[in-house]
Design a protein around this motif. Sequence first.
Motif, PDB file in Angstrom:
ATOM      1  N   ILE A   1       0.836  -1.204   0.000  1.00 47.77           N
ATOM      2  CA  ILE A   1       0.000   0.000   0.000  1.00 47.77           C
ATOM      3  C   ILE A   1       0.872   1.256   0.000  1.00 47.77           C
ATOM      4  N   GLY A   2       1.932   1.245   0.819  1.00 47.31           N
ATOM      5  CA  GLY A   2       2.834   2.400   0.895  1.00 47.31           C
ATOM      6  C   GLY A   2       3.435   2.758  -0.455  1.00 47.31           C
ATOM      7  N   PRO A   3       4.127   1.817  -1.079  1.00 48.78           N
ATOM      8  CA  PRO A   3       4.726   2.110  -2.379  1.00 48.78           C
ATOM      9  C   PRO A   3       3.711   2.580  -3.414  1.00 48.78           C
ATOM     10  N   VAL A   4       2.516   1.939  -3.414  1.00 45.31           N
ATOM     11  CA  VAL A   4       1.511   2.348  -4.405  1.00 45.31           C
ATOM     12  C   VAL A   4       1.105   3.797  -4.171  1.00 45.31           C
ATOM     13  N   LEU A   5       0.886   4.147  -2.898  1.00 47.80           N
ATOM     14  CA  LEU A   5       0.534   5.539  -2.577  1.00 47.80           C
ATOM     15  C   LEU A   5       1.664   6.479  -2.987  1.00 47.80           C
ATOM     16  N   ALA A   6       2.901   6.059  -2.715  1.00 46.15           N
ATOM     17  CA  ALA A   6       4.052   6.888  -3.068  1.00 46.15           C
ATOM     18  C   ALA A   6       4.096   7.116  -4.575  1.00 46.15           C
ATOM     19  N   VAL A   7       3.854   6.040  -5.327  1.00 52.70           N
ATOM     20  CA  VAL A   7       3.885   6.164  -6.787  1.00 52.70           C
ATOM     21  C   VAL A   7       2.808   7.130  -7.253  1.00 52.70           C
ATOM     22  N   ILE A   8       1.619   7.020  -6.627  1.00 55.52           N
ATOM     23  CA  ILE A   8       0.526   7.920  -7.026  1.00 55.52           C
ATOM     24  C   ILE A   8       0.922   9.369  -6.745  1.00 55.52           C
ATOM     25  N   VAL A   9       1.559   9.606  -5.584  1.00 55.49           N
ATOM     26  CA  VAL A   9       1.990  10.970  -5.253  1.00 55.49           C
ATOM     27  C   VAL A   9       3.057  11.445  -6.246  1.00 55.49           C
ATOM     28  N   PHE A  10       4.051  10.604  -6.540  1.00 55.99           N
ATOM     29  CA  PHE A  10       5.103  10.970  -7.511  1.00 55.99           C
ATOM     30  C   PHE A  10       4.500  11.368  -8.855  1.00 55.99           C
ATOM     31  N   SER A  11       3.425  10.604  -9.222  1.00 55.57           N
ATOM     32  CA  SER A  11       2.879  10.822 -10.563  1.00 55.57           C
ATOM     33  C   SER A  11       2.240  12.198 -10.702  1.00 55.57           C
ATOM     34  N   LEU A  12       2.036  12.881  -9.573  1.00 54.78           N
ATOM     35  CA  LEU A  12       1.439  14.220  -9.627  1.00 54.78           C
ATOM     36  C   LEU A  12       2.511  15.305  -9.548  1.00 54.78           C
TER      37      LEU A  12
ATOM     38  N   ILE B   1       2.414  19.230 -10.015  1.00 56.53           N
ATOM     39  CA  ILE B   1       1.926  19.710 -11.311  1.00 56.53           C
ATOM     40  C   ILE B   1       0.566  19.113 -11.662  1.00 56.53           C
ATOM     41  N   GLY B   2      -0.111  18.537 -10.675  1.00 58.22           N
ATOM     42  CA  GLY B   2      -1.459  18.019 -10.929  1.00 58.22           C
ATOM     43  C   GLY B   2      -1.439  16.862 -11.913  1.00 58.22           C
ATOM     44  N   LEU B   3      -2.377  16.881 -12.863  1.00 57.56           N
ATOM     45  CA  LEU B   3      -2.519  15.763 -13.786  1.00 57.56           C
ATOM     46  C   LEU B   3      -1.723  15.952 -15.071  1.00 57.56           C
TER      47      LEU B   3
ATOM     48  N   LEU C   1       2.854   6.452 -15.596  1.00 58.15           N
ATOM     49  CA  LEU C   1       2.753   5.251 -16.425  1.00 58.15           C
ATOM     50  C   LEU C   1       2.477   4.017 -15.566  1.00 58.15           C
ATOM     51  N   THR C   2       3.183   3.960 -14.422  1.00 61.10           N
ATOM     52  CA  THR C   2       3.000   2.832 -13.512  1.00 61.10           C
ATOM     53  C   THR C   2       1.563   2.758 -13.013  1.00 61.10           C
TER      54      THR C   2
ATOM     55  N   GLU D   1       0.034  14.428 -20.644  1.00 60.55           N
ATOM     56  CA  GLU D   1       1.111  14.185 -21.595  1.00 60.55           C
ATOM     57  C   GLU D   1       1.108  12.722 -22.047  1.00 60.55           C
ATOM     58  N   LEU D   2       0.880  11.850 -21.055  1.00 60.83           N
ATOM     59  CA  LEU D   2       0.906  10.415 -21.316  1.00 60.83           C
ATOM     60  C   LEU D   2      -0.143  10.027 -22.357  1.00 60.83           C
ATOM     61  N   PHE D   3      -1.374  10.476 -22.117  1.00 64.61           N
ATOM     62  CA  PHE D   3      -2.452  10.047 -23.005  1.00 64.61           C
ATOM     63  C   PHE D   3      -2.354  10.701 -24.381  1.00 64.61           C
ATOM     64  N   ALA D   4      -1.583  11.779 -24.468  1.00 56.17           N
ATOM     65  CA  ALA D   4      -1.407  12.426 -25.769  1.00 56.17           C
ATOM     66  C   ALA D   4      -0.230  11.822 -26.528  1.00 56.17           C
ATOM     67  N   ASP D   5       0.524  10.938 -25.857  1.00 59.78           N
ATOM     68  CA  ASP D   5       1.754  10.410 -26.445  1.00 59.78           C
ATOM     69  C   ASP D   5       1.436   9.203 -27.330  1.00 59.78           C
ATOM     70  N   ARG D   6       1.837   9.285 -28.621  1.00 57.79           N
ATOM     71  CA  ARG D   6       1.556   8.198 -29.547  1.00 57.79           C
ATOM     72  C   ARG D   6       2.321   6.930 -29.173  1.00 57.79           C
TER      73      ARG D   6
END
Lengths: 375, 297
Positions: free
Chosen positions: B31-42, B55-57, B271-272, B62-67
């Motif tokens: 749970i800890g690492p997953v939460l950390a990853v979610i925080v990093f992703s923002l 930087i929010g979402l 991405l994760t 950028e990810l979803f716009a990336d081909r």
Amino acid sequence: MAGLSLSHIVKTHGPTPVLRGLSLDIRDGEFLTLVGPSGCGKSTLLRLIAGLDAPDSGSISIGGRVVDGLRPKERDVAMVFQSYALYPHLSAYDNIATPLRIRRLSVLQRAPLFGPLMPGRRAIEAEIRREVEQTAELLDIAPLMPRKPGQLSGGQRQRVALGRAMVRHPSVFLMDEPLSNLDAKLRVQMRAEITALHRRLRSTFVFVTHDQAEAMTMSDRVAVMMAGELIQLGTPQELYDNPQDLRVAEFIGSPKINVLPLNVLSRAATGASAAECDDVAALAFRPEAASLCAPEAGLATGTITAVENLGSDLFVHCEAPRPDGGAPIPFVVRQAPSSRRVVPGETVGIAADRTRLLRFDARGRRIAERQERAA
Amino acid sequence: MTSRSASAAPHQHIGWLAAAPATVLLALLLIGPVLAVIVFSLTDWQIGASAARFIGLANYHELFADRVFWTAFVNTALYVAIVVPGTVGLGLVVALLIEARPSLRGFYRAAHFLPVMSTMAAMAIVWGSMLHPTIGAVNRLLAEFGIAGPNWLRDARFVLPALAMIGIWQGFGFAMVLFVAGLKAIPQSLYDAAAIDGADGIVDRLRLVTLPLLGPVTMFVLVLTATRAFEVFDTVRVLTQGGPNFASEVLLDRLYTESFDYLRTGYGAALTVVYLAVVVLLTLAQARILDRRVHYA
């Protein structure tokens, strides 16, 4: 309807002989029980009749037709298994319908997805439904049809298994210890139901059990098997009154028959009456042919170990010491409950009705009575 | 009533105490690492950087716009779509063949299980040499039959199927072992009953007894194989690095490239999160669908 004929069946599993040249004729419409201790080859014999295994040698014919080499489905037999062997993923209805579907629907009609769309399938399915429902009605399991085997009790599964066997009206029913997984009360009830079913269907039933009570209560004739051989074939009464082998005498009847080995007890102890014939090695008599008498007056003298009062009968268990110091010989004497009260620890004599005394030789074979031999 | 709640309280403590080791480990490792990853992703954090900005979402936008992300997504899905049926099917067929022939059963079982035990990165190198366009064993064999084999790992049309074949080769032994165990658990009396009922052909036996009773094992193998196929990484990393022109780019390789080659930790975390969400959704859906159709004895 068909009789069954087995001749000189030999079957070995690796180096162990399971059946040693067994021959047996089963009459058309008969309820025949194969009974014997576990490992005597009775279940193997049933599997050979069904065609699930092939004998090493010997021949089997069903209804006058030699079926050697024929596959189970070509033999017109049905089998009820000890574990019931119901398809666990199919409802009771589908379990019973399976043998009909496989026989009547073509490969294409049974195919997944498009099978139901094949021409002719609807009419056949309707016919199958009628027959399955009829069978379910007969066995009183119609409300259980949508259920899976996992949702049924042991007795209900048993009936579904019977239904699956009955639904295609085979000429021979093979039953491999079908009652052994039921509780005692249900077992007695299913005994009666299966015999009623036999009377109604008039098919040939071959029933395998290790329980002599089932064999005695259900069968027209009983075949007693020991160590891969058929020891005696007869009606339950014949086997009880007139066993031709000591093992049969000991296997049939409860409580067990009393056996008095003469080589252990001295001539004097057993009384002159026993030694009418020189090759007699053992005397046997049923508990109801035995009676208590004064010590030293009967065939043997022993100590009472227990008294069982069943209300209608009173069984007195005794032990007679062996002169050679071996394990004491057990005896059971049946008395009317009204007879003289005896208590454990009491020393008594054990007498037997001379007309019901059975004599066996050293190899356990029955020795005929004098008058019979004379006649 | 008061006495009951008084006596219930200590029980509750004991309950928590008993569950504590597992709870702590779960929190610490999952749970800890997953939460950390979610925080990093923002954030726009880069590994090693001392400061990060929220930087929010933006990373997700950028990810979803990336081909390239979508290419990796589709490639991963295709890879799973080839590997899962291939692994399960081949595992089942081999298990049935092994069980049908008692001789050398142990040898075949061990032989087919070897790929599962091997280190995939090392095996990938072996496969790389086997799939070499001119001196590789595969193309030499094809040449014997007059077929000019393609450049398996450098041709956009063949690279993904070639990687999928390696994936199947590696995974089917595991499926096979599970199927063999499942086959052993099917009671002989059911096959006997089927024979008496008239189902003694191979197809009828499979349909009436074998396949339905293998249901729970199949369900397990499917979920496991699908999850493992989704994690495809080592073969791609060693053999193609996602090439040629992203034809074999998959989600985990993308994740690795962004996070550790370009050191864009925040973007990699996004991405994760997407990857995790897809895996969880897929597993749930699979369990739902299969549970309804699987019979548990």
